[in-house]
Design a protein around this motif. Sequence first.
Motif, mmCIF file in Angstrom:
data_model
loop_
_atom_site.group_PDB
_atom_site.id
_atom_site.type_symbol
_atom_site.label_atom_id
_atom_site.label_comp_id
_atom_site.label_asym_id
_atom_site.label_seq_id
_atom_site.Cartn_x
_atom_site.Cartn_y
_atom_site.Cartn_z
ATOM 1 N N PRO A 1 -2.296 2.917 16.715
ATOM 2 C CA PRO A 1 -1.794 4.026 17.532
ATOM 3 C C PRO A 1 -1.182 5.154 16.708
ATOM 4 O O PRO A 1 -1.391 6.334 17.013
ATOM 5 C CB PRO A 1 -0.733 3.353 18.413
ATOM 6 C CG PRO A 1 -1.167 1.928 18.513
ATOM 7 C CD PRO A 1 -1.765 1.621 17.179
ATOM 8 N N MET A 2 -0.441 4.819 15.649
ATOM 9 C CA MET A 2 0.179 5.878 14.844
ATOM 10 C C MET A 2 -0.872 6.692 14.103
ATOM 11 O O MET A 2 -0.740 7.919 13.984
ATOM 12 C CB MET A 2 1.192 5.278 13.871
ATOM 13 C CG MET A 2 2.465 4.790 14.535
ATOM 14 S SD MET A 2 3.811 4.398 13.386
ATOM 15 C CE MET A 2 3.086 3.095 12.398
ATOM 16 N N ILE A 3 -1.903 6.030 13.601
ATOM 17 C CA ILE A 3 -2.978 6.772 12.929
ATOM 18 C C ILE A 3 -3.678 7.695 13.923
ATOM 19 O O ILE A 3 -3.980 8.858 13.616
ATOM 20 C CB ILE A 3 -3.974 5.799 12.280
ATOM 21 C CG1 ILE A 3 -3.316 5.098 11.077
ATOM 22 C CG2 ILE A 3 -5.234 6.531 11.836
ATOM 23 C CD1 ILE A 3 -4.188 4.032 10.437
ATOM 24 N N ALA A 4 -3.921 7.191 15.148
ATOM 25 C CA ALA A 4 -4.568 8.014 16.172
ATOM 26 C C ALA A 4 -3.698 9.223 16.526
ATOM 27 O O ALA A 4 -4.189 10.352 16.661
ATOM 28 C CB ALA A 4 -4.851 7.179 17.415
ATOM 29 N N ILE A 5 -2.383 8.985 16.674
ATOM 30 C CA ILE A 5 -1.458 10.081 16.974
ATOM 31 C C ILE A 5 -1.476 11.109 15.842
ATOM 32 O O ILE A 5 -1.548 12.324 16.065
ATOM 33 C CB ILE A 5 -0.031 9.536 17.188
ATOM 34 C CG1 ILE A 5 0.040 8.711 18.469
ATOM 35 C CG2 ILE A 5 0.977 10.682 17.252
ATOM 36 C CD1 ILE A 5 1.351 7.950 18.629
ATOM 37 N N GLY A 6 -1.422 10.601 14.609
ATOM 38 C CA GLY A 6 -1.374 11.491 13.457
ATOM 39 C C GLY A 6 -2.631 12.310 13.275
ATOM 40 O O GLY A 6 -2.570 13.516 13.001
ATOM 41 N N LEU A 7 -3.794 11.667 13.440
ATOM 42 C CA LEU A 7 -5.050 12.401 13.304
ATOM 43 C C LEU A 7 -5.201 13.428 14.419
ATOM 44 O O LEU A 7 -5.735 14.524 14.208
ATOM 45 C CB LEU A 7 -6.231 11.423 13.306
ATOM 46 C CG LEU A 7 -6.312 10.484 12.093
ATOM 47 C CD1 LEU A 7 -7.494 9.539 12.235
ATOM 48 C CD2 LEU A 7 -6.400 11.281 10.789
ATOM 49 N N GLY A 8 -4.715 13.065 15.614
ATOM 50 C CA GLY A 8 -4.765 14.016 16.726
ATOM 51 C C GLY A 8 -3.883 15.232 16.482
ATOM 52 O O GLY A 8 -4.136 16.313 17.023
ATOM 53 N N ALA A 9 -2.841 15.039 15.669
ATOM 54 C CA ALA A 9 -1.937 16.151 15.344
ATOM 55 C C ALA A 9 -2.378 16.905 14.098
ATOM 56 O O ALA A 9 -1.663 17.798 13.638
ATOM 57 C CB ALA A 9 -0.517 15.621 15.162
ATOM 58 N N GLY A 10 -3.511 16.518 13.527
ATOM 59 C CA GLY A 10 -4.061 17.264 12.401
ATOM 60 C C GLY A 10 -3.791 16.680 11.030
ATOM 61 O O GLY A 10 -4.197 17.255 10.020
ATOM 62 N N GLY A 11 -3.123 15.530 10.967
ATOM 63 C CA GLY A 11 -2.863 14.882 9.688
ATOM 64 C C GLY A 11 -1.750 15.560 8.906
ATOM 65 O O GLY A 11 -1.146 16.544 9.359
ATOM 66 N N GLY A 12 -1.486 15.019 7.712
ATOM 67 C CA GLY A 12 -0.449 15.589 6.861
ATOM 68 C C GLY A 12 0.955 15.312 7.386
ATOM 69 O O GLY A 12 1.167 14.536 8.309
ATOM 70 N N THR A 13 1.921 15.990 6.798
ATOM 71 C CA THR A 13 3.316 15.776 7.204
ATOM 72 C C THR A 13 3.583 16.286 8.617
ATOM 73 O O THR A 13 4.496 15.793 9.284
ATOM 74 C CB THR A 13 4.272 16.472 6.219
ATOM 75 O OG1 THR A 13 3.944 17.868 6.139
ATOM 76 C CG2 THR A 13 4.161 15.860 4.834
ATOM 77 N N ALA A 14 2.806 17.255 9.089
ATOM 78 C CA ALA A 14 2.972 17.734 10.466
ATOM 79 C C ALA A 14 2.702 16.609 11.458
ATOM 80 O O ALA A 14 3.349 16.520 12.513
ATOM 81 C CB ALA A 14 2.044 18.913 10.727
ATOM 82 N N ALA A 15 1.754 15.743 11.132
ATOM 83 C CA ALA A 15 1.450 14.610 12.003
ATOM 84 C C ALA A 15 2.608 13.617 12.029
ATOM 85 O O ALA A 15 2.890 12.999 13.063
ATOM 86 C CB ALA A 15 0.176 13.916 11.531
#
Length: 519
Positions: free
Chosen positions: A103-117
Amino acid sequence: MARVAARLSVNGEQSPHPVDEVLPLPKLALYGFQHVLAFYAGAVIVPILVGSALKLSPEQLVYLINADLFTCGIASIIQAWGMGRIGARLPIVQGVTFTAVSPMIAIGLGAGGGTAALLVIYGAVITAGIATFAFAWMPARVFRVVMSLFPPVVTGTVITILGIVLLPVALKDVVGGAPLVGDGGEPRQLAYAVATMLFVLLLMRLGRPFVSSIAVLLGLVGGTLVAFALGDAKFAAVGQSDWIGVTTPFHFGAPKFEWFPILLMLIVMLITMVETTGDTYAIGEIVGKDVDSETVARALRADGAATAIGGLLNSFPYVAFAENVGLVRVTKVKSRFVVVAAGVIMIILGLLPKAAAAVAAIPPGVLGGAATVMFGMVALAGIQTLGKVDLKEEKNALIVGVALAFALFPATVPAFFEKHMSVDLASLLNSGVTLGATAAIVLNLLFNGLGKGDPHTDPHPAPDAAPEVVLPAQADAPVALAAAHKSDGTDKSDGTGRASAVDAADAPGAADGAATPAG
């Protein structure tokens, strides 16, 4: 080390339960370091997986690992030491849950990756932690109804699933780690794993009690030294690491709160609640201390508090670590202050990147050999819990069997989730623990309905057993009853895994296991 659940001193006063025994400082440090080594690989793999998926820089990844270790130490101290009505006060190590990885990887990739995710992830983690903490403060009656969702048939199944799901992780390390599995693995790493495992088992079988209690630690150290002598343990990263690395709140920026990531993380925390509930009862069985719904509530409050703190300190959701439940069973070291010592060591490692790098140099084969023993014991702890369930009843057997089948589905056909589900849904369901735990809860409701009270602690006398009669004189003669119990060698269990009322007089400390210690 104490070997019994409760004892009487010479003057008739009750001595501390082994869980509450404060061992000498050298033993605390040694046993605590063993817990750290046992938990280390599982602890750092989550930030490594998440950081790699989000394309973080090597420096940012090292920071995530140090933040994770630092927060793991705080979380473990809260759980084992206890703060008021927070913390189970049992030898439970807290670590980042594997359930949250996808779930965290999915959330992060959906937010564009990097520290912003990471900022979106931390917003969800903080919210889910606060919600879990608040949930565990529900009124006692309401909480006992919720706990009836988790009878032994459910918690035993979930713990067994945890062991089964973790074993492939260890076995991948046995052949050199996940990247090498597709190429058939590395025979040299397999040799290290087998040698480490045999060395650990030999120490446990032939060593003195103290040696057998640190067999896993000795196996890890011995295996690493052999690998270093043969050129397979690399310590170059130690020289390249900084001496000091301080974790500060909101290092990557202020968290962002978005509704879908929060919803996803709330579902993750529901699953981790089942894990922690099962692990708490399992550790209670192992150390011989009663666990009731209040103990579980305190454990869940510690989970919630640690998860919220994790979001503040650049880490992730926390749960009772099943790996260390297996270690307690293997070593028979029951003191919760050993986990407190482990927490202090984790905090130090989180502040010393060089020390963390040295521990990280343990070869995967050595780590996999020791982990295989421990994860097998985790599954055994679940089987022991299932031993309290009447599996001759077809409905209970179906709950266990079908839940195990669901748990193995993601590992068997992982491509199914990627091909036929959205990324968000796949990130939630592509987990053996999630599917297995959900199946166990739903099937238990279908076949057994919603029970009353806490099924782990409420008395369930056998139907054919005569009612127990407790004589008033028993309260005045615990020593005489204890002697009689020891001499006749009979089992005074009431058939549910708990001591009977008469047996409670035999062991004066047995009845106080559920009481909340002062503090």
